[in-house]
Design an enzyme around this catalytic site. Structure first.
Site, mmCIF file in Angstrom:
data_model
loop_
_atom_site.group_PDB
_atom_site.id
_atom_site.type_symbol
_atom_site.label_atom_id
_atom_site.label_comp_id
_atom_site.label_asym_id
_atom_site.label_seq_id
_atom_site.Cartn_x
_atom_site.Cartn_y
_atom_site.Cartn_z
ATOM 1 C CG ASP A 128 30.647 36.401 38.101
ATOM 2 O OD1 ASP A 128 30.583 35.779 37.038
ATOM 3 O OD2 ASP A 128 31.282 37.465 38.221
ATOM 4 C CG ASP A 138 45.021 27.297 43.437
ATOM 5 O OD1 ASP A 138 45.528 26.993 44.529
ATOM 6 O OD2 ASP A 138 45.625 27.958 42.572
ATOM 7 C CG ASN A 185 47.601 25.786 47.240
ATOM 8 O OD1 ASN A 185 48.284 26.520 46.534
ATOM 9 N ND2 ASN A 185 46.374 25.408 46.912
ATOM 10 C CG ASN A 225 34.955 45.493 30.095
ATOM 11 O OD1 ASN A 225 35.696 46.005 30.926
ATOM 12 N ND2 ASN A 225 34.432 44.281 30.257
ATOM 13 C CG ASP A 252 20.156 24.419 41.638
ATOM 14 O OD1 ASP A 252 21.244 24.916 42.002
ATOM 15 O OD2 ASP A 252 19.911 24.150 40.441
ATOM 16 C CB SER A 277 34.999 41.079 34.747
ATOM 17 O OG SER A 277 33.664 41.341 34.430
ATOM 18 C CB ALA A 303 30.094 50.582 38.230
ATOM 19 C CG HIS A 318 32.770 36.247 34.247
ATOM 20 N ND1 HIS A 318 32.240 36.929 35.322
ATOM 21 C CD2 HIS A 318 33.416 37.170 33.500
ATOM 22 C CE1 HIS A 318 32.557 38.203 35.240
ATOM 23 N NE2 HIS A 318 33.269 38.383 34.139
ATOM 24 C CG ASP A 322 22.058 28.198 40.160
ATOM 25 O OD1 ASP A 322 21.719 29.320 39.722
ATOM 26 O OD2 ASP A 322 22.310 27.226 39.431
ATOM 27 C CB VAL A 371 44.442 27.976 48.604
ATOM 28 C CG1 VAL A 371 45.304 27.644 49.831
ATOM 29 C CG2 VAL A 371 42.979 27.679 48.882
#
Length: 693
Positions: free
Chosen positions: A167, A176, A236, A320, A213, A388, A333, A222, A208, A233
């Site tokens: 992504d 989180d 928590n 979409n 990098d 998405s 897809a 996104h 990336d 998580v």
């Protein structure tokens, strides 16, 4: 000797445990003062047990507590029919299992699992996650969700399961998400070296591919939003919870901050995930692909197929444009590949979202995708809409199933998800399953299928020596060291090879017996065609180290050498990742490096000696897409003819629509998956700011 043999047979019916962090079950408990619990690994799955509490089944229904010869301070309370509740304060896992294996009157021992009314995460924004638990909030239809609550009573996931998010990157420091970010176990942070030899320097948390990098930081939002739905998580006390409370998220960034990327970068990201599973034993079970926009790229299709052959599911957003993918395919897809799961989006009232693409044969299943609340970069949260957002609900469910059944093939997981969808009238004729994702039913379907295909309980289990202990499927972190044992002397020839069943971790020694430095240990196991064996020797890496510089080899049943490894990058230890060319018996040998020879029994003098541990894991091949899916009308026809390529690199965008904010370029609109840069002026919804992604 007779008592030792009996102990071996008995131990085959017991399970080795590893105590993890102490945790209370986040649930509505019927007892206002619930007992303390401990989280453990049991048969490859995480579970909560009442601390120091066990259940014992006696070999005879007439047995009494006195027949157990309990250690001091232990107590056994009868439960009827030969069962007892055992209290073993402070004994620990090794103490209880060791006692049981040496006690003739014990037939079975297992933890006293902690139960509650329901497992719900103690996260303050959980009520906003209608896709996980729809109680009618904000005008929704109660029950129009993925049944996550029931699924969590079976498993909340495992960090030994890895999911790649392909992504715009992921905020790896988000409060989180940080604990659930994948860590490359063989890469040393910040040393500017390619420690694991995979061609990427310092790829500690991913890569990336947009900028070339090792920092896959999300500069769009996104990818972080997608990651939160998969695996924020749970429990928590912070923000939200993902479908999988515990999972390892591998960020693979290929789109820039504008939400655009290229086919070449997408292929590179897919190939990275495939390589890490196939060649390095990283347990990548799925990639999340909330993007699209190009034609029928043969190169992209080939990369997806290679991942599928390695056992990785490719979960993709349907798009979409409110379009029929049967009539006008939306890629990736719409690729007719056995690894692909194509996902449409629903709203909180169990209707197909107005923006969602569909397709009675080209789209597989529906998942919640409208006004989905999740993580955003910088420790923030917000709501997005789009297929998405539906896609990570399915990917998170794949992670749950892989945690519950670590040895299940990818094809079985896919079939379990699609064959258990909740039928919804509004989805009939719109997607192949005609239903909404049901995580709890998928878990039940997979476990039932696994039980049906397993060896019957009446068949004697293969002998498991006390020196063997279960080990998880290759994990995103180094395997925890098992309790130290006296190393065994495995057979020195193929005829006397020690039979093993993966996964296993075996403590042994080179240099014992009469062979001395010419010693070689042989192990025998069965593999199916296409299965990938990961054999990892730890000697120098052991606590306290070892003098053994190991040599590792794999032979077929005729003694023909198929694979060998002298050491892994930066270590004198050995690692082999080997794909079985045919179903049959295979042999693994370990020796000192100077004792290496292509012929199993011809060892040179002066080989290195010392203790070692051999970790074995098996990755199953992907099953056929069409197997078991015919009842849902999945098309077996060849895909439509490929559209002519318009250039060497096709632009991709995340699965987005223009729900406000900056205008979308016309070229992006024509692709069907529309790009959208974040815009603080986007119109808020009645609940949370919502952007369609």
């Amino acid at each position: 000797m007779a008592r030792f043999c009996e102990s071996r047979r008995r131990l085959a019916r017991l399970s080795e445990l590893e105590t993890l962090e102490s945790r209370f079950l986040a649930a509505v408990d019927l007892d206002p003062t619930p007992p303390a619990t401990a989280r453990i690994m049991w048969n490859g799955r995480e579970a909560d047990m009442v601390r120091d509490a066990w259940i014992v089944q006696a070999a005879s229904p007439a047995a009494t507590a006195a027949d157990f010869d309990l250690p001091a301070a232990w107590q056994a309370r009868p439960l009827g029919a030969g069962f007892f509740a055992l209290a073993a304060p402070g004994a620990g896992v090794a103490g209880v299992v060791g006692w049981a294996s040496q006690t003739a009157t014990v037939a079975l021992v297992e933890p006293d699992f902690s139960l509650g009314a329901a497992a719900l995460p103690a996260d303050p924004a959980f009520n906003q996650l209608w896709g996980l638990r729809n109680a009618g909030q904000a005008g929704g239809s109660p029950g129009a969700d993925i049944r996550a609550e029931a699924a969590w009573n079976v498993t909340t996931g495992s960090r030994e399961v890895v999911v790649a998010v392909i992504d715009t990157g992921v905020d790896t420091g988000h409060p989180d998400l940080a604990a659930n970010i994948w860590r490359n176990p063989r890469e040393i942070p910040g040393d500017n070296r390619d420690n694991d030899g995979n061609g990427y320097i310092d790829d500690v948390v991913g890569w990336d591919f947009a900028n070339g990098d090792a920092d896959p930081m999300d500069d769009n939002g996104h990818g972080t939003h997608v990651a939160g739905t998969i695996g924020a998580v749970g429990g928590n006390g912070v923000g939200v919870a993902g479908v999988a409370w515990q999972v390892s998220i591998m960020p693979l960034k290929f789109m820039s901050g504008s939400g655009r990327g290229t086919t070449s970068s997408a292929i590179a990201a897919i190939n990275y995930a495939t390589m890490m599973r196939r060649d390095f034993g990283i347990n990548v079970v799925a990639t999340n692909n909330s993007w699209g926009g190009a034609g029928d790229s043969l190169a992209l299709r080939s990369a997806i197929a290679a991942g599928g052959n390695a056992g990785i599911l490719f979960v993709a957003a349907a798009g979409n444009s409110a379009a029929d993918n049967d009539a006008a395919p939306s890629y990736p897809a719409s690729f007719a590949d056995p690894a692909v799961i194509a996902v449409a989006a629903s709203d909180r009232t169990n209707r197909l979202a107005g923006f969602s693409n569909f397709g009675a044969t080209a789209v597989d299943i529906v998942a919640p995708g409208a006004s989905i609340y999740s993580t955003l970069p910088g420790g923030s949260y917000g709501s997005y809409s789009g297929t998405s957002m539906a896609t990570p609900h399915v990917t998170g469910t794949v992670a749950l199933l892989a945690a519950a059944a670590p040895r299940a093939p990818a094809g079985d997981i896919r079939t379990a998800i699609l064959s258990s969808a909740t039928p919804v009238a509004a989805f009939t004729g719109k997607v192949a399953t005609g239903g909404l994702l049901n995580a709890a039913a998928a878990l039940a379907r997979l476990r039932a299928a696994s039980s049906a295909s397993s060896v019957p309980a009446t068949t004697p289990a293969p002998p498991l020596l006390p020196t063997l202990a279960p080990v998880p499927t290759p994990a995103p972190a180094p395997m925890p060291a098992p309790p130290r044992r006296e190393p065994l002397d495995a057979g020195d020839t193929r005829a006397t090879a020690l039979p093993v069943v993966a996964p296993a971790r075996i403590a042994a020694r080179i240099g014992d017996g009469t062979a001395g430095p010419r010693d070689v240990d042989f192990f025998r196991l069965s593999l199916q065609a296409g299965q990938t064996l990961v054999a990892d020797v730890d000697a120098r890496a052991l606590a306290g180290s070892s003098t053994l510089d190991s040599s590792l080899r794999v032979f077929d049943a005729t003694g023909r050498l198929l694979a060998r490894n002298d050491d892994t990058p930066g270590s004198l230890d050995s690692l082999i990742v080997f794909r079985a060319p045919a179903t049959g018996t295979y042999f693994i040998s370990v020796s000192g490096v100077a004792g290496f020879s292509r012929t199993p029994l011809r060892q040179m003098k002066g080989g290195a000696t010392g203790i070692y541990e051999l970790a074995l894991s098996v990755l199953a091949p992907l099953q056929s897409r069409t197997a078991g899916l015919q009842p849902f009308g999945q098309s077996d026809a060849a895909p439509p003819a490929r559209h002519p390529d318009t250039g060497p690199a096709t632009a991709f965008g995340h699965s987005a629509d223009s729900g406000g904010g900056r205008p979308v370029p016309q070229s992006a609109r024509e692709l069907g998956f529309l790009a959208l840069a974040l815009d603080a002026t986007a119109r808020p919804s009645a609940v949370q700011p919502t952007r369609r992604r």
